[in-house]
Design a protein around this motif. Structure first.
Motif, PDB file in Angstrom:
ATOM      1  N   LEU A  85       0.840  -1.198   0.000  1.00 22.40           N
ATOM      2  CA  LEU A  85       0.000   0.000   0.000  1.00 22.40           C
ATOM      3  C   LEU A  85       0.871   1.242   0.000  1.00 22.40           C
ATOM      4  CD1 LEU A  85      -2.522  -0.848   2.888  1.00 22.40           C
ATOM      5  CD2 LEU A  85      -2.910  -1.094   0.441  1.00 22.40           C
ATOM      6  N   ILE A  86       0.353   2.308  -0.596  1.00 23.32           N
ATOM      7  CA  ILE A  86       0.961   3.617  -0.429  1.00 23.32           C
ATOM      8  C   ILE A  86      -0.045   4.485   0.309  1.00 23.32           C
ATOM      9  CG2 ILE A  86       0.205   4.522  -2.683  1.00 23.32           C
ATOM     10  CD1 ILE A  86       3.014   6.034  -2.628  1.00 23.32           C
ATOM     11  N   GLU A  87       0.444   5.203   1.299  1.00 21.27           N
ATOM     12  CA  GLU A  87      -0.409   6.117   2.060  1.00 21.27           C
ATOM     13  C   GLU A  87       0.034   7.539   1.756  1.00 21.27           C
ATOM     14  OE1 GLU A  87      -1.915   5.633   6.374  1.00 21.27           O
ATOM     15  OE2 GLU A  87      -0.166   6.981   6.481  1.00 21.27           O
ATOM     16  N   THR A  88      -0.874   8.298   1.168  1.00 21.11           N
ATOM     17  CA  THR A  88      -0.623   9.696   0.864  1.00 21.11           C
ATOM     18  C   THR A  88      -1.520  10.544   1.761  1.00 21.11           C
ATOM     19  OG1 THR A  88      -2.328   9.727  -0.867  1.00 21.11           O
ATOM     20  CG2 THR A  88      -0.070   9.187  -1.559  1.00 21.11           C
TER      21      THR A  88
ATOM     22  N   SER B 129      -8.575  17.152   1.779  1.00 22.34           N
ATOM     23  CA  SER B 129      -9.057  16.786   3.115  1.00 22.34           C
ATOM     24  C   SER B 129      -7.962  16.787   4.176  1.00 22.34           C
ATOM     25  CB  SER B 129      -9.685  15.387   3.068  1.00 22.34           C
ATOM     26  OG  SER B 129      -8.678  14.407   2.849  1.00 22.34           O
ATOM     27  N   GLY B 130      -6.717  16.513   3.758  1.00 24.41           N
ATOM     28  CA  GLY B 130      -5.637  16.371   4.725  1.00 24.41           C
ATOM     29  C   GLY B 130      -5.639  15.029   5.437  1.00 24.41           C
ATOM     30  N   LEU B 131      -6.556  14.140   5.037  1.00 22.96           N
ATOM     31  CA  LEU B 131      -6.672  12.829   5.670  1.00 22.96           C
ATOM     32  C   LEU B 131      -5.755  11.814   4.984  1.00 22.96           C
ATOM     33  CD1 LEU B 131     -10.560  12.670   5.996  1.00 22.96           C
ATOM     34  CD2 LEU B 131      -8.893  13.169   7.796  1.00 22.96           C
TER      35      LEU B 131
ATOM     36  N   ILE C 163       0.526  13.072  -4.136  1.00 23.89           N
ATOM     37  CA  ILE C 163       1.993  13.096  -4.041  1.00 23.89           C
ATOM     38  C   ILE C 163       2.532  14.431  -4.547  1.00 23.89           C
ATOM     39  CG2 ILE C 163       4.110  12.143  -5.068  1.00 23.89           C
ATOM     40  CD1 ILE C 163       2.696   9.363  -4.904  1.00 23.89           C
ATOM     41  N   LEU C 164       1.994  14.911  -5.645  1.00 25.92           N
ATOM     42  CA  LEU C 164       2.461  16.191  -6.193  1.00 25.92           C
ATOM     43  C   LEU C 164       2.181  17.341  -5.223  1.00 25.92           C
ATOM     44  CD1 LEU C 164       1.412  15.697  -9.917  1.00 25.92           C
ATOM     45  CD2 LEU C 164       3.743  15.690  -8.999  1.00 25.92           C
ATOM     46  N   ALA C 165       1.098  17.233  -4.453  1.00 25.65           N
ATOM     47  CA  ALA C 165       0.775  18.270  -3.468  1.00 25.65           C
ATOM     48  C   ALA C 165       1.600  18.124  -2.188  1.00 25.65           C
ATOM     49  CB  ALA C 165      -0.716  18.219  -3.122  1.00 25.65           C
ATOM     50  N   ASP C 166       1.909  16.879  -1.804  1.00 25.03           N
ATOM     51  CA  ASP C 166       2.692  16.607  -0.590  1.00 25.03           C
ATOM     52  C   ASP C 166       3.417  15.278  -0.794  1.00 25.03           C
ATOM     53  OD1 ASP C 166       3.787  16.090   1.891  1.00 25.03           O
ATOM     54  OD2 ASP C 166       1.906  16.290   2.987  1.00 25.03           O
TER      55      ASP C 166
END
Length: 131
Positions: free
Chosen positions: A32-35, A40-42, A73-76
């Motif tokens: 899994l990848i968690e972004t 939402s910031g969630l 990912i591009l945002a954070d």
């Protein structure tokens, strides 16, 4: 994008969102990848396939910048990746200049075949693991 490709994209992403991802996320061996959700910031967890090479995790996004997790990912770029049941923190890099089709040849076969079959706009992502 042609009408056929747009229909394919909508069909595949609807299936993944409603059926595939909810089932796969529950499997303890699934990578899994968690972004972080850009609005939402969630935390957002997405099943992926790829390969751990040293302190880097490589995978190919089947829809590139159209994928929600790539947009996140591009945002954070700070992410977590679960590989073989263990979570690692890292920084993701979307590599538009990398040859994604060639990269798929170095990744697990079954996932690579599925990405080639359903994908359009393939994009390589590298995660530099820090923890």
């Amino acid at each position: 994008m042609s009408r056929h490709h747009e229909l394919k994209y909508r069909t595949i992403t609807a299936f993944q969102r409603r059926i595939g991802n909810p089932v796969l996320k529950r499997l303890p061996v699934q990578t899994l990848i968690e972004t972080t959700g850009r609005t939402s910031g969630l935390p957002r967890r997405t099943p992926i396939g790829g390969r751990l090479v040293g302190r880097e995790f490589w995978f190919v996004s089947e829809y590139g910048d159209r994928s929600q997790y790539v947009r996140n990912i591009l945002a954070d770029p700070r992410v977590r990746v679960r590989v073989r049941g263990r979570w690692h923190t890292g920084t993701a890099h979307v590599l538009h200049e990398d040859d994604a089709r060639a990269r798929l040849k170095t990744l697990p076969r079954l996932n690579s075949a599925a990405v080639r079959l359903v994908g359009a706009g393939l994009t390589t992502v590298r995660v530099d693991l820090t923890g």
